[in-house]
Design a protein around this motif. Sequence first.
Motif, short mmCIF file in Angstrom:
data_model
loop_
_atom_site.label_atom_id
_atom_site.label_comp_id
_atom_site.label_asym_id
_atom_site.label_seq_id
_atom_site.Cartn_x
_atom_site.Cartn_y
_atom_site.Cartn_z
N LEU A 93 43.64 71.08 -4.01
CA LEU A 93 42.57 70.87 -3.51
C LEU A 93 42.28 69.20 -2.66
N ILE A 94 42.41 68.79 -1.37
CA ILE A 94 41.44 67.61 -1.40
C ILE A 94 40.42 67.46 -0.98
N ASP A 95 39.85 66.09 -2.04
CA ASP A 95 38.44 65.93 -1.57
C ASP A 95 38.58 64.53 -0.89
N ILE A 96 37.63 64.25 0.68
CA ILE A 96 37.69 63.05 1.78
C ILE A 96 36.29 62.97 2.09
N ASP A 97 35.84 61.95 1.17
CA ASP A 97 34.04 61.55 1.60
C ASP A 97 34.25 60.50 2.00
N LEU A 98 33.71 60.08 3.49
CA LEU A 98 33.79 59.24 4.15
C LEU A 98 32.47 58.33 3.52
N ASP A 99 31.52 58.80 3.68
CA ASP A 99 30.23 58.06 2.75
C ASP A 99 30.70 57.26 1.28
N ARG A 100 31.58 58.18 0.89
CA ARG A 100 31.89 57.04 -0.71
C ARG A 100 33.21 56.65 -0.23
N ARG A 101 34.40 56.72 0.37
CA ARG A 101 35.09 55.60 1.25
C ARG A 101 36.11 56.86 0.14
N VAL A 102 36.67 57.84 0.12
CA VAL A 102 37.41 58.28 -1.09
C VAL A 102 38.21 59.01 -0.29
N CYS A 103 39.89 59.42 -0.73
CA CYS A 103 40.66 60.21 -0.36
C CYS A 103 40.57 61.21 -2.05
N ASP A 104 40.58 61.47 -2.34
CA ASP A 104 40.93 62.31 -4.18
C ASP A 104 41.96 63.82 -4.33
N LEU A 105 43.03 64.07 -4.64
CA LEU A 105 43.64 64.72 -4.73
C LEU A 105 43.27 65.75 -6.10
N LEU A 106 42.41 67.16 -6.02
CA LEU A 106 42.23 66.83 -7.05
C LEU A 106 42.52 68.09 -8.16
N VAL A 107 43.35 67.89 -8.79
CA VAL A 107 44.66 68.28 -9.11
C VAL A 107 45.01 67.48 -10.75
N ASP A 108 44.72 68.18 -11.88
CA ASP A 108 45.08 67.64 -13.17
C ASP A 108 46.14 66.51 -13.31
N GLU A 109 45.74 65.58 -13.56
CA GLU A 109 47.18 64.28 -14.19
C GLU A 109 48.01 65.14 -14.96
N ALA A 110 47.41 65.46 -15.18
CA ALA A 110 48.79 66.33 -16.35
C ALA A 110 49.80 67.24 -15.37
N VAL A 111 49.77 68.13 -14.10
CA VAL A 111 50.21 68.66 -13.62
C VAL A 111 50.50 67.12 -12.70
#
Length: 571
Positions: free
Chosen positions: A508-526
């Motif tokens: 799952l990938i989250d792109i939010d231009l209002d917050r100016r973020v591009c995140d991968l929604l995967v646990d860091e351990a994985v």
Amino acid sequence: MSEGQKPQRPLRSNFPRGSYLGAVRAAQWRNLGISEEDLTKPKIAIVNSSSELATCFSHLDGIAAQLKDAIRAAGALPFEIRTAAPSDFITGAGARGAYMLAARDLITNDIEVAVEGAQLDGMVCLVSCDKTIPGQLMAAARLNVPTIVVACGYQPSGEYKGEHVDIEDVFVGAMHTLTGKLPVEDLIGMSQNAIRGPGVCSGLGTANSMHIVCEALGMALPGSTPVAANSEKMFSHVREAGARIVQMVLDDQRPRDILTPGAFANAVKAVLAVGGSINSVKHLQAVATEGQIDVDIYKLFEDCADQTPVITGVRPVGSHTIEQLEAAGGARGVMKRLESLLDTSAMTVTGKTVAENLADVTIADADVIRPVDNPFANSAAIILVRGNLAPQTGIVKFGISPTKARVFKGEAICFWTSDEAIAAIKDGRVKPGKVVVMRGAGACGGPAMGGGASRVVFAIDGAGLGEEVAMLTDGHLSGLVCKGLVVAEVSPEAASGGPLALVEDGDLIDIDLDRRVCDLLVDEAVLEQRRAVWKKPAPVNDTGWLKIYRATVSETPQGVVLNASRTQSGR
């Protein structure tokens, strides 16, 4: 310099009469018809990226001829030198497009060899298609000899079936044909009518954006960009530049006197105000890096985005044409509108400040170049994002549409080449709600950001998925791309082990231009588990010039410039 006038300062191109270098240079140049008297004059390089391969460069020899006459008339000695001449639509055929960006730095080094090797006194740079502009500006910043830039203009576009058609339409149309949306016959008809003369792409792509950058930086004459190729206006500026460069040499006015942090901020605001090409970001950073100027262009784009409204709407951002922008006032008109936001004390090639150059400027069409309090959009057309997928940066050319989605969350579908991605689009495997991840197209992976990311964007559009999927890539995009939600130049790149390399189908990938973020929604351990087993992909196109480029190129935050220390990085 008038007849009989002596140089006001010693010229580095002059060597003592009878010395080894003085004698051998005199022997060479006398055989070229240069008199002994002429040998004492300022020696000016005309940097000419002429080529018969592409219409972008086909008119430069005629420009160089008039420039030589102007330089001679001003009392100096012109020497025409040549560089590589990359055109995306021609040079992009080989090595998955890797030669295009790689040629930018080749141009810089071409110029260094000719100008520094011969110890010439100044340069007039004839800038045309995309990579010649930053390549020549980078050389000016590196060598720091008096330099003036001349924009050689945009091409006239045409009509097909009663509608405007230009090279952008052909580019988009080719991908629409590939996905079955546009008949082949129409694509051929468009290609036969899109270009009606020499010059760069007629939209506000990278070439015209960077021409405007040259003026906003103070490196081109005010009022000279954008300009129709081979127009009387263009040739007037050519002649003016020929006279001005001689005085710049006599006055010892150098690029680093002009390329100040304030000048770079002015250029950033100009790009934001016109909704220009995202490639301007890395090119401006490359110029700053070559000039050893302490400026973070990426941060400037972030900081200036909210305070700089979009006041023009030229294709592909809006519906106006580049001809309309020129007629309304061009870059000088845009800067006049932005005057309260600019560093107007910045010096320019005229020997005057920005404020002095803007003193008498008027805007001919307030609908084409709007006031800052009545813009096309208050929100930025170029947005930089960060996050755990783009720890250094990612860039979005969002445009000015108020209806485009600014937030997207979806599952990844991953590809290492544009061919794989386009095949999946054609096969229907890319479905609404997906985030297309096309990696391996960065500075090292491409190499040189070759990989055809723009083709994938237009294929998505051609499949009718432009507003229903998002895309992430470590490659760059054509300046003509302004479709869908695409995060480009994600850095660090996948080939260097950046987070983009760890993404798997279904993540799952989250792109939010209002917050100016591009995140991968995967646990860091994985992600740590994936990192532990990740293997660097085998390099592609790893011979000749591209192998040298890959071994020495720096990361995106430095402007993707060549850096010899990188040869030890294991690339």
